[in-house]
Write a protein that holds these residues in place. Structure first.
Motif, PDB file in Angstrom:
ATOM      1  N   TRP A  91      27.273  48.135  42.704  1.00 30.66           N
ATOM      2  CA  TRP A  91      27.640  46.493  42.205  1.00 30.66           C
ATOM      3  C   TRP A  91      27.138  46.260  41.039  1.00 30.66           C
ATOM      4  CZ3 TRP A  91      25.233  42.102  40.786  1.00 30.66           C
ATOM      5  CH2 TRP A  91      26.138  40.966  40.861  1.00 30.66           C
ATOM      6  N   THR A  94      29.454  48.084  38.237  1.00 28.91           N
ATOM      7  CA  THR A  94      30.790  48.170  38.323  1.00 28.91           C
ATOM      8  C   THR A  94      31.168  46.888  37.460  1.00 28.91           C
ATOM      9  OG1 THR A  94      30.751  49.140  40.580  1.00 28.91           O
ATOM     10  CG2 THR A  94      32.751  47.841  39.645  1.00 28.91           C
ATOM     11  N   ASP A  96      32.893  43.660  35.931  1.00 24.08           N
ATOM     12  CA  ASP A  96      33.182  42.780  36.359  1.00 24.08           C
ATOM     13  C   ASP A  96      33.998  41.674  35.296  1.00 24.08           C
ATOM     14  OD1 ASP A  96      33.567  39.910  37.383  1.00 24.08           O
ATOM     15  OD2 ASP A  96      31.688  39.993  38.285  1.00 24.08           O
ATOM     16  N   ASP A  97      35.289  41.435  35.238  1.00 24.72           N
ATOM     17  CA  ASP A  97      35.918  40.838  34.223  1.00 24.72           C
ATOM     18  C   ASP A  97      35.693  39.540  34.220  1.00 24.72           C
ATOM     19  OD1 ASP A  97      37.503  43.291  33.976  1.00 24.72           O
ATOM     20  OD2 ASP A  97      39.069  42.537  35.294  1.00 24.72           O
ATOM     21  N   THR A  98      35.072  38.873  34.940  1.00 26.24           N
ATOM     22  CA  THR A  98      34.540  37.495  34.865  1.00 26.24           C
ATOM     23  C   THR A  98      33.357  37.375  34.066  1.00 26.24           C
ATOM     24  OG1 THR A  98      33.493  37.309  36.982  1.00 26.24           O
ATOM     25  CG2 THR A  98      35.726  36.514  37.154  1.00 26.24           C
ATOM     26  N   LEU A  99      32.660  38.502  33.967  1.00 21.88           N
ATOM     27  CA  LEU A  99      31.069  38.501  33.329  1.00 21.88           C
ATOM     28  C   LEU A  99      31.491  38.479  31.671  1.00 21.88           C
ATOM     29  CD1 LEU A  99      28.762  40.673  35.336  1.00 21.88           C
ATOM     30  CD2 LEU A  99      28.688  38.172  34.927  1.00 21.88           C
ATOM     31  N   PRO A 100      31.857  39.099  30.982  1.00 21.09           N
ATOM     32  CA  PRO A 100      32.670  40.489  31.154  1.00 21.09           C
ATOM     33  C   PRO A 100      31.793  41.709  31.102  1.00 21.09           C
ATOM     34  CG  PRO A 100      32.972  39.905  28.908  1.00 21.09           C
ATOM     35  CD  PRO A 100      32.421  38.634  29.484  1.00 21.09           C
ATOM     36  N   THR A 102      29.545  44.806  32.853  1.00 17.39           N
ATOM     37  CA  THR A 102      28.864  45.158  34.431  1.00 17.39           C
ATOM     38  C   THR A 102      28.008  44.024  34.551  1.00 17.39           C
ATOM     39  OG1 THR A 102      27.229  46.497  33.400  1.00 17.39           O
ATOM     40  CG2 THR A 102      29.539  47.743  34.252  1.00 17.39           C
ATOM     41  N   PRO A 103      27.368  43.841  35.844  1.00 17.97           N
ATOM     42  CA  PRO A 103      26.493  43.077  35.848  1.00 17.97           C
ATOM     43  C   PRO A 103      25.043  43.488  35.219  1.00 17.97           C
ATOM     44  CG  PRO A 103      27.285  43.003  38.118  1.00 17.97           C
ATOM     45  CD  PRO A 103      28.031  44.242  36.893  1.00 17.97           C
ATOM     46  N   VAL A 115      24.993  36.534  36.358  1.00 19.12           N
ATOM     47  CA  VAL A 115      24.733  37.565  37.513  1.00 19.12           C
ATOM     48  C   VAL A 115      24.380  37.020  38.757  1.00 19.12           C
ATOM     49  CG1 VAL A 115      23.611  39.799  38.092  1.00 19.12           C
ATOM     50  CG2 VAL A 115      24.838  39.398  35.520  1.00 19.12           C
ATOM     51  N   ARG A 118      26.837  35.246  40.838  1.00 15.79           N
ATOM     52  CA  ARG A 118      27.671  36.013  41.491  1.00 15.79           C
ATOM     53  C   ARG A 118      27.167  36.761  42.701  1.00 15.79           C
ATOM     54  NH1 ARG A 118      29.301  35.226  36.750  1.00 15.79           N
ATOM     55  NH2 ARG A 118      31.257  35.292  35.967  1.00 15.79           N
TER      56      ARG A 118
END
Length: 124
Positions: A91, A94, A96-100, A102-103, A115, A118
């Protein structure tokens, strides 16, 4: 449970995290004794998983001689959501387009609030 570091990595997750550090290397980067690393892992302040039989820490978790800000709280949230150590690594690394990004990138860039929001949503 984060204290055990018994989870074995699948090749895809292994590749996601990129560089890995032994517990000794992690201790050196943090400027602390190796025994303290095990304590940080048991306290959910750091995460290690087994790679080729040895507990290893993703190098991205360490920046400027410290555990990246927001990682301990995020690890706790993911654990509370039922994630095991390997799922947590997957997780965190990987995109995440909404962050953009990765966490773990967001944590490194001091965007931990996004982060954690989410991660909290995963528990529901």
């Amino acid at each position: 449970m984060h204290a055990t570091v018994d989870s074995a990595l699948d090749p895809r997750t292994d590749a996601l995290a990129g560089e890995w550090l032994s517990l000794r290397e992690t201790a050196e980067r943090l400027g602390i004794k190796p025994n303290r690393i095990k304590q940080l892992i048991s306290e959910h302040r750091l995460l290690a998983v087994r790679r080729e039989g040895e507990p290893m820490v993703p190098a991205a978790f360490i920046k400027d001689g410290q555990v990246i800000k927001g990682l301990p709280g995020t690890l706790t949230l993911l654990s509370d959501a039922g994630f095991d150590d390997v799922e947590t690594v997957r997780w965190l690394f990987t995109a995440d387009d909404t962050l953009p990004g990765t966490p773990v990138d967001a944590l490194t860039e001091n965007r931990g609030t996004e982060v954690r929001r989410r991660a909290q949503a995963l528990a529901f």
